[in-house]
Design an enzyme around this catalytic site. Structure first.
Site, mmCIF file in Angstrom:
data_model
loop_
_atom_site.group_PDB
_atom_site.id
_atom_site.type_symbol
_atom_site.label_atom_id
_atom_site.label_comp_id
_atom_site.label_asym_id
_atom_site.label_seq_id
_atom_site.Cartn_x
_atom_site.Cartn_y
_atom_site.Cartn_z
ATOM 1 N N ASP A 117 -0.135 -0.617 3.459
ATOM 2 C CA ASP A 117 -0.272 -0.275 4.874
ATOM 3 C C ASP A 117 -1.489 -0.873 5.565
ATOM 4 O OD1 ASP A 117 2.046 1.346 5.405
ATOM 5 O OD2 ASP A 117 1.179 2.839 4.074
ATOM 6 N N ASP A 176 9.357 0.288 6.111
ATOM 7 C CA ASP A 176 8.112 0.343 6.876
ATOM 8 C C ASP A 176 7.238 -0.888 6.633
ATOM 9 O OD1 ASP A 176 9.224 2.768 5.828
ATOM 10 O OD2 ASP A 176 7.572 3.922 6.653
#
Length: 397
Positions: A117, A176
């Site tokens: 991330d 994601d």
């Protein structure tokens, strides 16, 4: 007729009349300026509640408690990124100081390699800071962050591993992850290691091959066997079922492939983004106000929880996708994004000044199957809402 139905639906949701109707009918230029002015005041409330060294995530209204996490939490960059969007539109110097302070808190993440991330954490924050200031120190942080993210690339599967191996997963890659490729592309395109962009392209191609169904909906998780390089299973972690279309996951996919097209001009990425957009916008379970239920296949529709974050991400992505579209398709994408933004600006989804813990939007859903972050404000919903408003103002006013 559609405009009338939208107004009626919003009035039903809010129990109010004047303000809800105003946000549906007022000029977008006025609506956008009002939202940023509100955000500047509301985030002063939020800033006062954040414990030192932590970053805001959500708010527990029953306990009147801010939920904030350590900087290694995947959402740690959205607060500072939101502040930079607010500063860009308002030129509020106090907001800028707060944004700079928030960057210092998360800067150590530039060497973090614990998950995929880094794009969320460091490009949404330092990327916007560099875009607005040109400060070379911010660019160095972005470059270091890209190097850290690249360590999670697994050549055996030509993908970036999302989460570490656990009792649940061998080598999971989640949809994601498409959102973190933009930072790799950007660094390569701005004088950094060309290998980063190669990694982004390989990851996008593997996702294109393994994550999607024929109708352009996406699985949430594809788990790989690193020994063989083959897909082990396709599943979900936050969606309603392995075979369902988790709403925020579809938004991530739409945004990610649109960004990959911007960077590479590869037609297959644009075709994929177009297909995902039409899946979302033509889905029979998309409500009239275009704020999705938390999963397009959620149980108990139309009484299922909404996800304002999915609407904000989708709106932002559609506005960019419209830049690469023509005719009726372009009109549909801009109009749909506008409906989402107008809906989010009403009391049905936007907080009152001083309430909601200082967050802007209500009614997001983080991970309903895990009984986590259900019908609450979420920092990334605010971020993509502000980004979408900014994009609309830049491109369509």
């Amino acid at each position: 007729m559609k405009r009338i139905n939208l107004i009626a639906g919003l009035l039903f949701l809010t129990g109010t009349t004047s303000f809800a109707q105003q946000t549906v009918t007022q000029p977008m230029s006025q609506l956008i300026d009002e939202q940023f002015n509100f955000a500047a005041e509301q985030y002063k409330v939020l800033d006062q509640r954040i414990p030192a060294g932590l970053t805001p995530q959500s708010y527990d209204a029953k306990k009147d408690k801010l939920i904030a996490y350590d900087i290694k939490w995947w959402c740690s960059g959205f607060y500072s990124g939101s502040l930079w969007y607010i500063y860009e539109q308002t030129k509020n110097k106090e907001i800028r100081k707060t944004a700079e302070k928030a960057l210092k808190v998360i800067e150590p993440n530039k060497t973090f390699t614990g998950n995929h991330d880094l794009g969320f954490m460091m490009f949404c924050s330092f990327g916007n800071a560099y875009r607005l200031t040109g400060d070379p120190a911010y660019k160095e942080v972005i470059n270091s962050s890209a190097a850290s993210l690249a360590t999670r690339y697994r050549p055996e599967i030509e993908s970036i591993q999302s989460w570490d191996k656990s009792k649940y997963w061998k080598c999971p890659v989640i949809i994601d992850n498409m959102m973190n490729l933009e930072m790799l592309d950007w660094v390569s395109d701005h004088g950094g290691d060309a290998r980063y962009k190669e990694i982004a392209i390989k990851h996008a191609n593997t996702t294109l091959k393994n994550h999607f169904r024929p109708d352009f909906s996406s699985y949430h998780v594809v788990d790989y066997d690193l020994t063989t390089g083959k897909v082990y299973r396709k599943a979900t972690w936050q969606g309603a079922a392995n075979c369902s279309a988790w709403s925020r996951g579809q938004a991530w996919a739409l945004y990610g492939f649109t960004a990959m097209y911007r960077s590479t001009k590869d037609q297959k990425y644009l075709d994929q983004a177009m297909g995902i957009a039409h899946f979302i916008l033509n889905h029979p379970n998309l409500p009239a106000d275009k704020v999705p239920f938390w999963d397009f296949d959620a149980p108990k529709i139309p009484y299922a929880k909404r996800d304002a974050s999915a609407a904000a991400i989708t709106a932002s992505a559609l506005l960019e996708l419209a830049q690469y579209s023509k005719g009726k398709e372009k009109t549909e994408f801009v109009s749909s994004a506008e409906t989402m933004l107008r809906s989010l600006a009403t009391p049905a989804y936007r907080a009152k000044l001083g309430e909601n813990g200082g967050f802007l939007l209500l009614h997001s859903t983080g991970a309903l199957p895990l009984d986590s972050e259900i019908d609450v404000p979420l920092i990334y919903a605010d971020y993509y809402y502000l980004e979408a408003l900014s994009r609309y103002k830049k491109w369509y006013l």
